[in-house]
Design an enzyme around this catalytic site. Structure first.
Site, PDB file in Angstrom:
ATOM      1  N   HIS A 214       0.826  -1.207   0.000  1.00 32.91           N
ATOM      2  CA  HIS A 214       0.000   0.000   0.000  1.00 32.91           C
ATOM      3  C   HIS A 214       0.858   1.254   0.000  1.00 32.91           C
ATOM      4  O   HIS A 214       0.377   2.335  -0.331  1.00 32.91           O
ATOM      5  CB  HIS A 214      -0.991  -0.001   1.177  1.00 32.91           C
ATOM      6  CG  HIS A 214      -0.389  -0.054   2.531  1.00 32.91           C
ATOM      7  ND1 HIS A 214      -0.129  -1.229   3.194  1.00 32.91           N
ATOM      8  CD2 HIS A 214      -0.014   0.931   3.381  1.00 32.91           C
ATOM      9  CE1 HIS A 214       0.374  -0.972   4.384  1.00 32.91           C
ATOM     10  NE2 HIS A 214       0.461   0.332   4.526  1.00 32.91           N
ATOM     11  N   ASP A 244       0.367  -7.796   0.159  1.00 33.29           N
ATOM     12  CA  ASP A 244       0.590  -6.375   0.418  1.00 33.29           C
ATOM     13  C   ASP A 244       2.098  -6.151   0.493  1.00 33.29           C
ATOM     14  O   ASP A 244       2.694  -6.104   1.555  1.00 33.29           O
ATOM     15  CB  ASP A 244      -0.089  -5.992   1.742  1.00 33.29           C
ATOM     16  CG  ASP A 244       0.011  -4.495   2.045  1.00 33.29           C
ATOM     17  OD1 ASP A 244       0.559  -3.759   1.203  1.00 33.29           O
ATOM     18  OD2 ASP A 244      -0.454  -4.077   3.122  1.00 33.29           O
ATOM     19  N   GLY A 324       2.521   4.450  11.850  1.00 30.45           N
ATOM     20  CA  GLY A 324       3.950   4.692  11.712  1.00 30.45           C
ATOM     21  C   GLY A 324       4.764   3.420  11.621  1.00 30.45           C
ATOM     22  O   GLY A 324       5.923   3.443  11.244  1.00 30.45           O
ATOM     23  N   SER A 326       3.848   0.660   9.743  1.00 29.04           N
ATOM     24  CA  SER A 326       3.522  -0.110   8.551  1.00 29.04           C
ATOM     25  C   SER A 326       4.721  -0.311   7.631  1.00 29.04           C
ATOM     26  O   SER A 326       5.520   0.588   7.437  1.00 29.04           O
ATOM     27  CB  SER A 326       2.416   0.590   7.769  1.00 29.04           C
ATOM     28  OG  SER A 326       1.849  -0.263   6.834  1.00 29.04           O
ATOM     29  N   SER A 342       1.553  -5.108   7.466  1.00 25.47           N
ATOM     30  CA  SER A 342       0.512  -4.702   6.538  1.00 25.47           C
ATOM     31  C   SER A 342      -0.489  -3.781   7.208  1.00 25.47           C
ATOM     32  O   SER A 342      -0.711  -2.662   6.782  1.00 25.47           O
ATOM     33  CB  SER A 342      -0.215  -5.935   5.984  1.00 25.47           C
ATOM     34  OG  SER A 342      -1.350  -5.558   5.213  1.00 25.47           O
TER      35      SER A 342
END
Length: 445
Positions: A214, A244, A324, A326, A342
């Site tokens: 993402h 992801d 923060g 991810s 993810s």
């Protein structure tokens, strides 16, 4: 932009806090327990194994048992792997016991649980829901976050009920599943900030890194400073869909990408390769917001219905995370890369569920490997369970993706690594640029 390699020292998980919990779980004295079986002849005692060796043992048993295999999980306290066998198939039970596993009979086969997951996806793919197979209960664990109310809750609850209480169960989460990267600092792209997971090399040996997909779809180029020149370009990104993850190549081919995760306070974990997750396995997550946190793998092949779309094939854990974190690395204390953050719900005050992209899947999809992917015939130093000495063809050489294979008697190491970057000077990592979880935060070193 060239990053200098920094001195590396193996992290010592000593003292208090989350790191000490992980160390205690992994460094417990080895223990054997006798098999509790009903067969007339005594079953062999289960093997004492590391989590990595346990995962390999479970994979080999699954191949041998075929449809009778119904999942496996790792008991980190006893350091044993438990294998589920459908019904009372005595031959399958004996086969699993001889291989060194604790064996138990269960009702649901792997095929039945996969069919249940398919029903959920067809009938209840509602944003804010997630599900994964939990081999410890031999069920599908379904979770609905706080946004799932009214008709949406009735729909997911009705679908779970239709599967039967022995097949699926549902619980409510106080948080909200999210994965979106928002504006901030650290590695920047298109107004978003995200966490670097692990450094890798592509098929031509050029350096790059893995991060959350993402983040990869949010911008094509990434910088390690707000308003700075790009240091990396997205080559491939998947989100939503079958994962992801994203692969970002460093624009400067001379960039040194150390095989480490910087855990703060000058401590470094050397990443020796990638490995598959095992339910029950102790894992550690590093993030730019909450730092070092630990927990366990609670489910595999998880499906998460984010607001942006459905993502499949994830690892579910009880490791906390906050905005923060991810894209950051999930790994083990002995240096195996497991996943990329993810998304999830909750925070590090109340806890919650967090989902990770398996590193092995991401590496295979983008054609990259951690470090130089040193291979098996040269042997890695063994040291798990009963093993010792070097590992050859039968023992646990790492493959091209750096995954530890092992033969249950000793997982192998390798030369390379491509871990998350160093602190205060290495390639971007926790200090110099990790990508955010949820709304995303990144620091500059």
């Amino acid at each position: 932009m060239s990053h200098k390699r920094i001195p590396k020292r193996k992290i010592a998980f000593a003292g208090g806090g989350a790191a000490a919990v992980v160390a205690a779980a992994i460094l417990l004295p080895q223990a054997n327990a006798s098999q509790d079986g009903s067969d007339a002849s005594p079953a062999p005692a289960p093997k004492t194994l590391s989590a990595l060796s346990a995962g390999d043992l479970a994979s080999r048993i699954a191949e041998r048992l075929g449809p009778a295999f119904a999942g496996a999980y790792y008991d980190k306290d006893r350091q044993q792997v438990t294998v589920n066998v459908v019904g009372d198939d005595n031959d399958a039970r004996a086969e699993a016991a001889r291989a060194g596993a604790v064996v138990r009979s269960v009702k649901n086969s792997t095929a039945q649980l996969k069919s249940a997951a398919t029903t959920l996806r067809q009938q209840a793919s509602i944003p804010g829901t997630a599900w994964a197979v939990d081999p410890r209960t031999n069920q599908i664990q379904v979770t609905a976050d706080r946004t799932v109310t009214g008709d949406k809750w009735d729909r997911i609850e009705s679908t779970v009920r239709s599967l039967g209480a022995d097949t699926a169960r549902i619980k409510k989460s106080a948080g909200e599943f999210k994965t979106v990267a928002a504006g901030g600092d650290a590695i920047f792209g298109g107004g978003a900030r995200c966490s670097l997971g692990f450094n890798v090399v592509d098929g031509n040996g050029a350096p790059g890194f893995l991060t959350a997909g993402h983040c990869g779809v949010a911008a094509d180029e990434w910088s390690d400073a707000a308003g700075g020149a790009p240091v990396g370009t997205v080559q491939q990104a998947t989100f939503p869909g079958d994962g992801d993850f994203a692969f970002v190549s460093y624009d400067d081919a001379a960039t040194e990408a150390p095989s480490t995760v910087d855990t703060g306070d000058g401590q470094i974990v050397e990443i020796t390769g990638a490995a598959e997750a095992t339910v029950g396995q102790a894992v550690i997550r590093m993030g730019s917001t909450t730092g070092l946190n630990d927990g366990s793998v609670t489910g595999l092949d998880a499906t998460v219905n984010y607001a942006e779309g459905t993502v499949t094939g994830l690892i579910q854990t009880d490791v906390c995370a906050e905005p923060g974190d991810s894209g950051g690395p999930l790994f083990t204390a002995d240096g195996s890369a497991i996943g990329l953050t993810s998304g999830g719900s909750g925070d590090c005050t109340v806890g919650g569920e967090t989902f990770f992209q398996p590193v092995t899947t991401a590496l295979a999809a983008v054609g990259a490997q951690i470090g130089d992917g040193a291979a098996g015939n040269d042997g890695g130093a063994a040291g798990n369970g009963e093993g010792g000495g070097e590992v050859g063809n039968d023992g646990g050489a790492v493959g091209d993706d750096g995954g530890v294979v092992g033969d249950g008697d000793g997982a192998a190491g390798n030369d390379g690594g491509g871990g998350a970057p160093g602190h205060d000077g290495g390639a971007p990592g926790h200090g110099e640029g990790t990508v955010g979880y949820g709304e995303g935060i990144i620091e500059n070193g």
